[in-house]
Enzyme design. Structure first.
Site, PDB file in Angstrom:
ATOM      1  N   ALA A  98      10.815   5.498   4.424  1.00 31.37           N
ATOM      2  CA  ALA A  98      12.230   5.276   4.717  1.00 31.37           C
ATOM      3  C   ALA A  98      12.434   4.194   5.767  1.00 31.37           C
ATOM      4  CB  ALA A  98      12.868   6.575   5.191  1.00 31.37           C
ATOM      5  N   SER A 155       7.231  -0.321   5.542  1.00 24.96           N
ATOM      6  CA  SER A 155       6.339  -0.560   4.401  1.00 24.96           C
ATOM      7  C   SER A 155       4.970  -0.934   4.947  1.00 24.96           C
ATOM      8  CB  SER A 155       6.875  -1.685   3.517  1.00 24.96           C
ATOM      9  OG  SER A 155       8.143  -1.362   2.991  1.00 24.96           O
ATOM     10  N   VAL A 156       3.931  -0.550   4.212  1.00 22.60           N
ATOM     11  CA  VAL A 156       2.562  -0.829   4.646  1.00 22.60           C
ATOM     12  C   VAL A 156       1.927  -1.769   3.629  1.00 22.60           C
ATOM     13  CG1 VAL A 156       0.316   0.144   5.234  1.00 22.60           C
ATOM     14  CG2 VAL A 156       2.397   1.429   5.740  1.00 22.60           C
ATOM     15  N   ASP A 165       4.834  15.585   9.982  1.00 19.79           N
ATOM     16  CA  ASP A 165       4.951  15.108   8.597  1.00 19.79           C
ATOM     17  C   ASP A 165       3.568  15.088   7.933  1.00 19.79           C
ATOM     18  OD1 ASP A 165       6.168  14.243   6.298  1.00 19.79           O
ATOM     19  OD2 ASP A 165       6.316  12.141   6.903  1.00 19.79           O
ATOM     20  N   LEU A 169       0.820  -1.217   0.000  1.00 23.50           N
ATOM     21  CA  LEU A 169       0.000   0.000   0.000  1.00 23.50           C
ATOM     22  C   LEU A 169       0.848   1.259   0.000  1.00 23.50           C
ATOM     23  CD1 LEU A 169      -2.751  -1.002   2.611  1.00 23.50           C
ATOM     24  CD2 LEU A 169      -2.938  -1.002   0.118  1.00 23.50           C
TER      25      LEU A 169
END
Length: 714
Positions: free
Chosen positions: A19, A22-23, A135, A15
């Protein structure tokens, strides 16, 4: 396949990737429920332990519908990596929404307001819990599609988040460079040593850039070559930006910096919403802390927008649809002033129609009593001031269409196709807006003509009734022998009275003829409007543009798929070249339909609309003069009635004195008795009273009609 004790996923179901993690899209092993799992990579474990734990702690603390929910923290079976199990948002991120060609020039107004509401609510929850995100960007705002298809946006990715109160500072640098506050950009991107500390308001800068991106489809600060290629100029733009400017660009290499204080003309937001949004962007995109708003003021101003209701107003004189944002607790007077700000039409000159009927807005009542409007069913504003219709302001989509390069470059071809498709969708929206504006112009004019026709019928009925009474009074003759009885003064008064009555009848007769001619003119205009409405309903230009877009979309999807491959075989490359040619032909055809069938017809309709509006204004003014003439006739009738009463009173007094002074004598020819003459004059007086009363009543009707048909005072 990867798994934890309760969840299972495949590494192909990616998805998103950052950095440190991961999804993936995953499923619950027991229920099959879709979730998102965030798997941390090796680099994440090189961070200090407290930094690694920070995201878990922040997510456990937060609980809000606009924050992605944390379900569990588990470990993988083999490597025992920590995994965050979170709510799965099937709509992707706000960034993926903005990267869709349909949104190349920003979100629609309704969708933007959803984004604004969700982001403000989510950030407010962060501040209530003393959390700074650090962010915020479209890629970290996820979209959940509700059961009824509605969007719900949620803040995610709290890897850079930390606990921070309003008066606390931090020195570490996180974030994505295009959305970074300039002070953080200087140290994180340009690697310049500086001892500045940062506060919670750095999130406000990121929110400002994100909202601008959502509203326009592009970033606010763009150096020549792009933010990632020209970092020094990027820093210059953000730090040298004048106060109040919301965007800065450099259009050519080593060229000057250009500042914008408004959203671009391609923005899909209404001018009403832009007027509310731009001051907010200007005050949170400020580098100097003393000039930048704090969160309290930001929340107050954004909540003010979100609490307003929208009233759709189509200005018939301008041929422009306006969105007027007001509070429900405001009075109609506030609404009228808001309309004046957008249209320059003073409150006293504003007349409204809604669904075919005049709509009288009482300034003192609450605005919540204004009829519920939509873009398809707005209030129609008719201004007494005649002006040239300005119509829809737009930028020609042809100016934003890129071209394919001759050689096969999968990434470049994909980018060009995406740009062409985005411009094509903009052309479709503009074509629909132009067609809709023509429908509103014709519909509004039709309503005005109907009201004027009704006014003509009522005024004509009033005039003819008055003429009937006057004719009856003038046709009543008293016996010639009665002339022997009245005095010369009485005869002169009666003659003047009859002359005045004849003049009154002539004026009313001319009014009747003028109204009949006006009715014929309005009937001709009504027939032209009906003919034009049928032509607009039969227009198929938007369907032709949609057909081109559908075919272009198929090629675009193939280009999107091809760019992920390392290369194409010979046959595939030949097909790719043919697709480029077909795509270009479709884009050219789309623009041709837009220019020739949409823009040309729309501009012609504006010219015709201006001519018809002038004709309507002329007719309204003419009817006002007719109404004034009928009102003057009423005044004359009242004066005639008063004069007749005086003559009758004098006649009765003279006859009474004559009867007492001398006995009756025998005349060679019998004359009417004084009581007969008095009776005759009394009948004439009664008839004139009826005329006066009827005209007075008719005058009141005309005065009421005048509120719609007459030109208001400036």
């Amino acid at each position: 396949m990867q798994s934890t004790a309760s969840y299972l996923w495949h590494t192909d179901d990616l998805l998103g990737q950052g950095a440190t993690a991961s999804v993936y899209k995953a499923r619950n092993k027991k229920s099959g429920e879709l979730v998102a799992v965030k798997v941390f990579n090796t680099a994440s474990y090189l961070r200090p332990r407290e930094v690694q734990e920070r995201e878990f702690e922040v997510l456990r603390k937060l609980n809000h519908q606009n924050i992605v929910k944390l379900f569990a923290v588990e470990e993988t079976g083999g490597s025992r990596q920590r995994v965050l199990v979170m709510e799965h948002c099937s709509g992707g991120s706000l960034l993926s929404v903005l990267e869709s060609p349909e949104n190349a020039f920003g979100l629609s107004e309704d969708e933007f307001l959803v984004v604004l509401r969700c982001v403000v609510a989510g950030v407010n929850h962060l501040r209530e819990n003393g959390v700074v995100h650090r962010d915020i960007k479209p890629g970290n705002i996820m979209r959940l599609v509700g059961r009824e298809g509605q969007s719900v946006y949620k803040l995610t990715d709290f890897g850079a988040a930390r606990q921070l109160l309003d008066d606390e500072k931090f020195v570490s640098v996180y974030g994505t460079e295009e959305y970074l506050h300039p002070d953080m950009y200087e140290r994180a991107v340009l690697r310049k040593p500086q001892q500045k500390t940062f506060g919670v308001t750095v999130d406000l800068w990121s929110i400002g850039v994100t909202l601008y991106h959502a509203a326009t489809g592009s970033l606010p600060f763009v150096p020549y070559g792009g933010p990632r290629r020209n970092k020094e100029i990027m820093y210059r733009i953000t730090t040298e930006k004048p106060s109040g400017a919301i965007a800065g660009t450099q259009r050519r290499e080593n060229g000057p910096l250009e500042w914008s204080y408004a959203l671009p003309v391609t923005c899909r937001l209404s001018m009403g919403l832009q007027g509310q949004l731009v001051p907010i962007l200007a005050n949170i995109l400020e580098v100097e802390p003393a000039k930048c708003w704090g969160f309290d003021q930001f929340f107050a101003e954004t909540s003010d927008i979100l609490q307003r209701i929208t009233v759709h107003v189509f200005s018939l004189s301008q041929a422009v649809l306006h969105h007027v944002y007001i509070h429900a607790h405001n009075t109609v007077a506030v609404f009228l002033e808001a309309v004046c700000e957008q249209t320059s039409v003073g409150p006293r000159q504003q007349e409204y129609f809604f669904e075919g009927h005049p709509c009288v807005l009482e300034p003192s009542v609450s605005a919540q009593h204004i009829a519920h409007t939509t873009a398809s069913s707005p209030l129609t504003l008719f201004s007494a001031a005649s002006e040239t219709p300005k119509g829809l302001a737009f930028r020609d989509p042809a100016l934003d269409i890129p071209k394919f390069i001759p050689k096969v470059d999968l990434q470049a071809d994909y980018n060009a196709a995406k740009g062409m498709l985005g411009a094509g969708y903009q052309a479709l929206r503009l074509a629909r807006a132009m067609l809709h504006a023509q429908e509103l112009m014709l519909r509004g004019l039709h309503w005005v003509v109907e009201v004027l026709q009704t006014t003509c019928r009522r005024t004509l009925e009033v005039t003819r009734t008055a003429l009937l009474f006057l004719s009856s009074s003038l046709g009543t003759e008293r016996p010639d022998s009665a002339a022997e009885t009245p005095t010369p003064q009485e005869l002169q008064g009666a003659a003047e009275l009859r002359s005045r009555l004849r003049t009154l009848a002539e004026v009313l007769s001319r009014c009747s003829q003028n109204i009949t001619e006006t009715q014929a003119s309005l009937s001709r205009l009504g027939a032209e409007l009906a003919k034009r409405q049928a032509q607009v309903h039969a227009d198929r230009s938007t369907q032709q543009i949609q057909c081109c877009l559908d075919k272009m979309n198929l090629i675009y999807k193939q280009f999107k798929k091809s760019r992920m491959s390392p290369g194409l075989g010979y046959n595939e490359e030949q097909i790719h070249k043919l697709d480029k040619v077909n795509f270009s032909h479709l884009a050219k055809r789309l623009l041709q339909v837009f220019q020739e069938d949409c823009v040309h017809k729309y501009q012609a309709s504006l010219v015709t609309h201006g001519k018809w509006m002038r004709e309507v204004h002329k007719t309204r003014n003419h009817l006002r003069l007719v109404g004034c003439s009928v009102a003057a006739c009423n005044t004359e009738a009242q004066g005639a009635q008063e004069s007749l009463s005086k003559i009758l009173d004098q006649l009765l007094q003279d006859k009474a004195k004559g009867a007492q002074a001398s006995p009756p004598s025998t005349a060679p020819h019998p004359s009417p008795a004084p009581q007969d003459l008095a009776l005759h004059m009394q009948e004439l007086c009664c008839e004139m009273k009826l005329v006066a009363f009827d005209l007075q009543d008719n005058n009141r009707i005309i005065e009421r009609l005048g509120k719609v048909t007459s030109v208001p005072d400036a």
